[in-house]
Design an enzyme around this catalytic site. Structure first.
Site, mmCIF file in Angstrom:
data_model
loop_
_atom_site.group_PDB
_atom_site.id
_atom_site.type_symbol
_atom_site.label_atom_id
_atom_site.label_comp_id
_atom_site.label_asym_id
_atom_site.label_seq_id
_atom_site.Cartn_x
_atom_site.Cartn_y
_atom_site.Cartn_z
ATOM 1 N N CYS A 41 0.838 -1.197 0.000
ATOM 2 C CA CYS A 41 0.000 0.000 0.000
ATOM 3 C C CYS A 41 0.876 1.250 0.000
ATOM 4 O O CYS A 41 2.097 1.178 0.098
ATOM 5 C CB CYS A 41 -0.930 0.006 1.218
ATOM 6 S SG CYS A 41 -0.045 0.122 2.792
ATOM 7 N N CYS A 44 3.125 1.717 3.010
ATOM 8 C CA CYS A 44 4.383 0.962 2.911
ATOM 9 C C CYS A 44 5.411 1.740 2.100
ATOM 10 O O CYS A 44 6.588 1.814 2.465
ATOM 11 C CB CYS A 44 4.135 -0.401 2.257
ATOM 12 S SG CYS A 44 3.043 -1.504 3.175
ATOM 13 N N ASP A 444 -0.005 -23.957 -3.141
ATOM 14 C CA ASP A 444 1.194 -24.001 -2.310
ATOM 15 C C ASP A 444 0.745 -23.702 -0.879
ATOM 16 O O ASP A 444 -0.361 -23.215 -0.644
ATOM 17 C CB ASP A 444 2.202 -22.959 -2.798
ATOM 18 C CG ASP A 444 3.365 -22.781 -1.849
ATOM 19 O OD1 ASP A 444 3.971 -23.796 -1.477
ATOM 20 O OD2 ASP A 444 3.633 -21.630 -1.458
ATOM 21 N N ASP A 625 3.461 -18.676 -4.442
ATOM 22 C CA ASP A 625 4.073 -17.360 -4.239
ATOM 23 C C ASP A 625 5.591 -17.361 -4.199
ATOM 24 O O ASP A 625 6.196 -16.299 -4.169
ATOM 25 C CB ASP A 625 3.567 -16.751 -2.934
ATOM 26 C CG ASP A 625 4.224 -17.379 -1.715
ATOM 27 O OD1 ASP A 625 4.358 -18.619 -1.698
ATOM 28 O OD2 ASP A 625 4.625 -16.639 -0.808
ATOM 29 N N ASP A 629 7.832 -22.240 -6.468
ATOM 30 C CA ASP A 629 6.572 -22.439 -7.191
ATOM 31 C C ASP A 629 6.650 -21.949 -8.635
ATOM 32 O O ASP A 629 5.741 -22.206 -9.428
ATOM 33 C CB ASP A 629 5.435 -21.679 -6.500
ATOM 34 C CG ASP A 629 5.259 -22.098 -5.055
ATOM 35 O OD1 ASP A 629 5.301 -23.306 -4.791
ATOM 36 O OD2 ASP A 629 5.094 -21.214 -4.197
#
Length: 726
Positions: A41, A44, A444, A625, A629
């Site tokens: 956001c 941040c 995951d 993520d 993966d």
């Protein structure tokens, strides 16, 4: 410049040419790039930028929320290793990226180019329309011819410039002996212009330059809509390569020498300080510490490392300095092999084609045949070349696949807008079409179904005095369990006890002195306790009582249970595949009601399992993520990554989940099915339009201008039908 850490040199060309006594030019600035996977956001962004700009030696720091990346300009002596602890202190995970590797992916101009061509076509079309209105209003003879020649002067360069994407794609297809949707488009444009020029040269009453420009404008609008529905895909393999450590510290006797990773050789001894990532695969020669393998394996907790422990490139050293003997460097490291897996999987994506492309394989030949037959038939019937050309042009224009060209992007734009409001960003042009056919969903664990951070669950089982000792010991450690314990104790209003001689024992825990006795917090084996099957940090208060364990669990991500339940209700099979331990994966599968699961899976195991399901005819949606993966995300029929995922995983995925809630995943499958239904409806509308309009054009009842108006009406109908999805 080969890496983001290397200083940029501002060099004046005149100074280079002029004689100078100076031999070396001191570097004036370093450019750094850091991946920030946990920012989400504007708050941040502000926090990161303030924290970085306050650091000594930083000239400027800018954060890109879309790419989750910070670009920093600083003094030459500033290193990424200096800034990562600053960001971690602010509560953000950070990883160094290689600017040179990323540079090739940052110069895309396709969107601006399409928009510019669309603007040119629109501007030219409006001007020619004004001239055409004058002709329709009764202008005749020399005035009409003048308006036609002015229209020609505007239309020819405008169509040639604005229609370049269609000309290029059509030529690329014809050159290899195949047809695509752009071939009939180019023929329609060319024939409309040639017919109009023919009419103008003969002082004819009608010219169709406005039809050619309108056609170009509508087609470019569809192409731009298609472009807007996705981010231009940067290579996931390049993102993985950017995560490889650009430099390392090689031990040469008693000296520490910083060298480029490309200069390392098998057998070199490499120093990896706490907080640093492994630059090579190898074996620990000296030192004890704990390793964070979550990026590569998905393991929730750090693992103990000592001499003889094997390490892989990309793993993070947490607590103590390690000296690693290199066994694989460069392209032979596990991280680089993972990038190869992704590149191979990406190449397989070429098998996915949109419904519009599939329709074009049948549509284009039919259009050409009809137009050619109309020309031949009317010429043989009337021997009037002018009439035959006009009818052939009308057939080509009225059958031009503008409606088909808009059928997919109009719907995907509407669907993408609806999903964006729900917190999902569609990246790939065919993602919705593929998502509609999904019958198997693979999740995951760490960072996807769970938050990836341990949470203390038995704080109330300890007295305030015990918690005060534990807090003092935990604050002296960077271990994830210690950080979680610190946060929980502080939130409960606990103040740390006065523990002296506090020190961290790498790989074991923390210890100190409290009221004349030794107190310790750390691993079960170090304190002589029984670890059991649950994640725990053990406290020894030094008063003769047995050590007691702080128990932790990995919290579920918001909406995880609801998403799994809704997918089950929709008849989709749900699997859990993780690199985490068997106990942790089994516990999560039981909590969510997932019957099939696989634990301790390596990246290649995940990709192989997804490929195996695909070979069985399954349409697999992969949700993950981490780096481990990435290959599976790319190999799946369609893939989703949370916005908190590492850059490489987000780039490899087709859809990005912008929020923390997983519940929109189930709704995305429903919206995708509805979108595919609308696309098929649009194809039926376009087909019905052609069934009615083509015979009229072949019979000579539609001039090229009427054909252009009819084509525009079909395009508007298709767009309105797409809006029903919202």
């Amino acid at each position: 410049m080969t890496a983001q850490m290397r200083p940029a040199m501002a060099v004046c060309p005149g100074c280079v040419a002029a004689p100078s006594e100076a031999v070396d030019i001191a570097p004036t600035e370093a450019r750094l790039a850091l991946s920030l996977p946990t920012i989400h956001c504007q708050a941040c962004i502000s926090k990161v930028e303030r924290g970085l700009n306050a650091h000594p030696g930083i000239h400027s720091a800018r954060v890109n929320l879309t790419l989750k990346r910070a670009l920093i300009e600083a003094d030459p002596e500033v290193r990424a290793d200096d800034l990562i602890p600053v960001l971690e202190g602010l509560g953000f995970e950070a990883h160094e990226l290689d600017l040179a590797t990323l540079a090739a992916t940052q110069s895309d101009r396709a969107g601006r180019d399409l928009l510019m061509r669309l603007a040119v076509a629109g501007f030219a079309s409006m001007n020619v329309m004004l001239l055409s209105i004058s002709v329709w209003s009764g202008a005749s003879d020399a005035t009409r011819d003048m308006f036609h020649w002015i229209s020609a002067a505007i239309a020819f360069p405008a169509v040639i410039f604005a229609g370049k994407p269609f000309f290029t794609n059509a030529w690329s297809a014809l050159r290899v002996g195949r047809l695509n949707m752009d071939v009939p488009i180019v023929l329609a444009l060319a024939l409309a212009l040639i017919t109009s020029l023919w009419e103008t040269s003969l002082s004819g009453e009608h010219a169709y330059f406005d039809a050619a420009l309108t056609l170009t404008f509508f087609l470019l609008a569809g192409r731009y809509l298609d472009y807007r529905t996705r981010a231009v895909a940067r290579s996931a393999a390049e993102e993985l390569a950017a995560l490889e450590v650009p430099r390392a510290i090689r031990m040469e006797g008693d000296r520490e020498v910083e060298v480029a990773v490309s200069e390392l050789a098998i057998g070199d001894l490499i120093l990896v300080r706490p907080g640093g990532r492994m630059p090579v695969d190898g074996v620990i020669a000296t030192g004890q510490s704990e390793l964070d393998r979550s990026l590569l394996t998905g393991e929730t907790l750090p693992v103990f490392a000592e001499p003889g422990t094997r390490v892989s490139a990309g793993e993070v050293n947490l607590t103590g300095p390690l000296v690693v003997r290199a066994e694989a460097v460069g392209e032979d490291t596990s991280l680089h092999r993972m990038a190869d897996l992704v590149a191979i999987a990406e190449s397989g994506r070429s098998r996915y084609t949109s419904l519009a492309d599939s329709a074009a394989k049948l549509y284009a030949p039919g259009v050409h045949i009809l137009s050619a037959l109309a020309f031949i038939g009317w010429y043989l019937y009337t021997y009037d070349l002018r009439m035959a050309l006009n009818i052939a042009a009308a057939v080509l224009i009225i059958t031009c696949p503008c409606a088909l060209g808009l059928a997919v992007p109009a719907v995907t734009t509407a669907a993408s807008g609806r999903l964006f409001k729900k917190g999902m960003l569609i990246k790939h042009s065919t993602a919705l079409e593929r998502l509609a056919g999904v019958d198997t969903v693979v999740f995951d664990k760490t960072g996807t179904l769970t938050a990836g951070t341990p949470q203390l669950e038995n704080l109330d089982a300890f007295s305030r005095a015990e918690l005060a000792i534990a807090l003092a010991l935990a604050e002296g450690s960077s271990h994830p369990l210690s950080r979680s314990l610190t946060a929980a104790a502080r939130a409960a209003g606990i103040a740390p006890a006065e523990v002296t001689e506090l020190q961290e024992r790498p790989g074991f825990g923390s210890e100190g002195q409290f009221q004349g006795r030794t107190v310790r917090l750390g691993r079960a084996a170090w304190l002589g306790a029984d670890q059991g099957s649950q994640t725990a940090a053990w406290l020894d208060t030094g008063d003769g009582t047995a050590p007691r364990g702080f128990l932790f669990h990995d919290a579920l991500r918001p909406g995880a249970a609801e998403a799994v339940a809704q997918l089950h209700a929709a008849g989709k099979e749900v699997l859990l595949i993780s690199g985490d331990t068997t106990a942790a994966v089994e516990d999560l599968a039981h909590r969510l009601g997932i019957q099939k699961w696989l634990a301790e899976a390596l990246p290649q195991d995940k990709a192989a399992r997804v490929q195996s399901l695909s070979d069985q005819g399954r349409k697999v949606l992969m949700v993950g993520d981490g780096l481990n993966d990435t290959a599976a995300l790319t190999a799946a029929h369609v893939s989703i990554s949370p916005a908190s995922a590492l850059d490489a995983a987000r780039v490899a995925s087709d859809i990005v989940l912008l929020g923390q809630d997983l519940e929109p995943i189930a709704e995305a499958c429903v919206v995708a099915s509805k979108a595919t239904k609308r696309i098929r409806e649009n194809f039926r509308i376009a087909t019905l339009y052609n069934v009615i309009a083509v015979p009229l054009a072949i019979a000579g009842f539609a001039t090229p201008l009427i054909a252009a108006l009819a084509m525009s009406s079909s395009s508007i109908t298709v767009s309105l039908n797409a809006l029903r999805l919202k």
